[in-house]
Write an enzyme that holds these catalytic residues in place. Structure first.
Site, PDB file in Angstrom:
ATOM      1  N   ASP A 227      18.562  21.176  75.557  1.00  0.00           N
ATOM      2  CA  ASP A 227      19.347  20.231  76.330  1.00  0.00           C
ATOM      3  C   ASP A 227      19.719  21.194  77.577  1.00  0.00           C
ATOM      4  O   ASP A 227      19.055  21.413  78.504  1.00  0.00           O
ATOM      5  CB  ASP A 227      20.452  19.914  75.532  1.00  0.00           C
ATOM      6  CG  ASP A 227      21.479  19.129  76.310  1.00  0.00           C
ATOM      7  OD1 ASP A 227      21.203  18.590  77.363  1.00  0.00           O
ATOM      8  OD2 ASP A 227      22.661  18.995  75.822  1.00  0.00           O
TER       9      ASP A 227
ATOM     10  N   VAL B 134      21.530  11.624  71.077  1.00  0.00           N
ATOM     11  CA  VAL B 134      20.806  11.169  70.168  1.00  0.00           C
ATOM     12  C   VAL B 134      20.811  11.444  68.748  1.00  0.00           C
ATOM     13  O   VAL B 134      21.257  12.777  68.525  1.00  0.00           O
ATOM     14  CB  VAL B 134      19.224  11.481  70.757  1.00  0.00           C
ATOM     15  CG1 VAL B 134      18.996  10.414  72.167  1.00  0.00           C
ATOM     16  CG2 VAL B 134      18.750  12.767  70.733  1.00  0.00           C
TER      17      VAL B 134
HETATM   18  P1  IMP Z   1      21.395  23.501  74.165  1.00  0.00           P
HETATM   19  O1  IMP Z   1      21.651  25.013  73.842  1.00  0.00           O
HETATM   20  O2  IMP Z   1      22.162  22.819  75.057  1.00  0.00           O
HETATM   21  O3  IMP Z   1      20.097  23.351  74.885  1.00  0.00           O
HETATM   22  O4  IMP Z   1      21.446  22.742  72.864  1.00  0.00           O
HETATM   23  C1  IMP Z   1      20.598  22.809  71.907  1.00  0.00           C
HETATM   24  C2  IMP Z   1      21.369  22.076  70.717  1.00  0.00           C
HETATM   25  O5  IMP Z   1      22.269  21.264  70.861  1.00  0.00           O
HETATM   26  C3  IMP Z   1      20.330  21.576  69.745  1.00  0.00           C
HETATM   27  O6  IMP Z   1      19.526  22.533  68.826  1.00  0.00           O
HETATM   28  C4  IMP Z   1      21.329  20.390  69.178  1.00  0.00           C
HETATM   29  O7  IMP Z   1      21.547  20.895  67.908  1.00  0.00           O
HETATM   30  C5  IMP Z   1      22.369  20.145  70.080  1.00  0.00           C
HETATM   31  N1  IMP Z   1      22.141  18.864  70.759  1.00  0.00           N
HETATM   32  C6  IMP Z   1      21.766  19.066  72.190  1.00  0.00           C
HETATM   33  N2  IMP Z   1      21.632  17.359  72.459  1.00  0.00           N
HETATM   34  C7  IMP Z   1      22.040  16.902  71.331  1.00  0.00           C
HETATM   35  C8  IMP Z   1      21.949  15.356  71.213  1.00  0.00           C
HETATM   36  O8  IMP Z   1      21.666  14.499  71.865  1.00  0.00           O
HETATM   37  N3  IMP Z   1      22.260  15.012  69.675  1.00  0.00           N
HETATM   38  C9  IMP Z   1      22.438  15.913  68.677  1.00  0.00           C
HETATM   39  N4  IMP Z   1      22.259  17.253  69.024  1.00  0.00           N
HETATM   40  C10 IMP Z   1      22.048  17.906  70.260  1.00  0.00           C
END
Ligand code: IMP
Ligand code: MG
Length: 181
Positions: free
Chosen positions: A103, A154
């Site tokens: 994300d 999601v």
């Molecule tokens: P990042 O560090 O923002 O890239 O986040 C990654 C982590 O955020 C993932 O491993 C998920 O645990 C959580 N995450 C991000 N988007 C979602 C979503 O739409 N649903 C559930 N968990 C999410």
């Protein structure tokens, strides 16, 4: 029961199966002569990791790490806290990190740095089931991506809301009434 809370399916069971086969074949080709350790990021990786590694036809080892990312403040591992570390030594090994979704990119970026700088891996690549490109805040792209999804929350197939729905067999969007409860 769980199905009733889902507004729409984003990635079906059949699509997930195809994705795992396709990514597994690609990884098998790319890592043919390498010393691959596939490392899952707990807990979201579990269903995906389980299906993906069974599509990789190589002598690989698997391990898991649990990290939590945070903004601001630094430690030896950067902007992540290691909640549970690896069992294997991955020094000079080729590591493939597996997570459910990218994300903002913070978790993967910092985890890649940790494996390169602290664990001294020979190489580190990343594989995610889902990519939310619109959510990106860090300069990182995953090396292997199952499919891109729109910028909404999601659940399912490892992804949770408040700890629930990880056991849903597909990826879907929650109904608004569920998370506003
Ligand atoms: P990042 O560090 O923002 O890239 O986040 C990654 C982590 O955020 C993932 O491993 C998920 O645990 C959580 N995450 C991000 N988007 C979602 C979503 O739409 N649903 C559930 N968990 C999410
Ligand atoms: Mg996660």
């Amino acid at each position: 029961m769980l199905d009733n809370d889902i507004l729409k399916t984003l990635v079906s069971k059949e699509e997930i199966k195809e994705i795992c086969k396709k990514l597994g074949d690609k990884i098998t080709k790319d890592y043919k002569d390498k010393d691959l350790v596939v490392v899952g990021l707990l807990s979201g990786c579990l269903p995906f990791m389980s299906d993906l590694v069974r599509e990789i036809d190589l002598y690989i080892k698997t391990d898991y790490i649990k990290v939590s990312s945070y903004n601001g403040g630094t430690s030896s591992s950067g902007h992540i806290e290691i909640k549970s570390d690896l069992n294997l030594c991955v020094e000079n090994k080729d590591v493939l990190l597996v997570d459910d979704i990218i994300d903002t990119g913070l978790t993967l970026k910092e985890t890649v740095n940790y494996f390169l700088n602290v664990k001294k891996a020979a190489s580190v690549k990343t594989c995610v089931l889902l990519d939310k490109p619109e959510g990106r805040k860090e300069k990182i792209e995953a090396d292997y991506v199952g499919t891109k999804v729109e910028n909404c929350f999601v659940v399912g197939y490892g992804l949770d809301f408040d700890g629930f729905y990880r056991n849903l067999g597909y990826v879907g969007v929650l109904k608004e009434e569920v998370y506003k409860k």
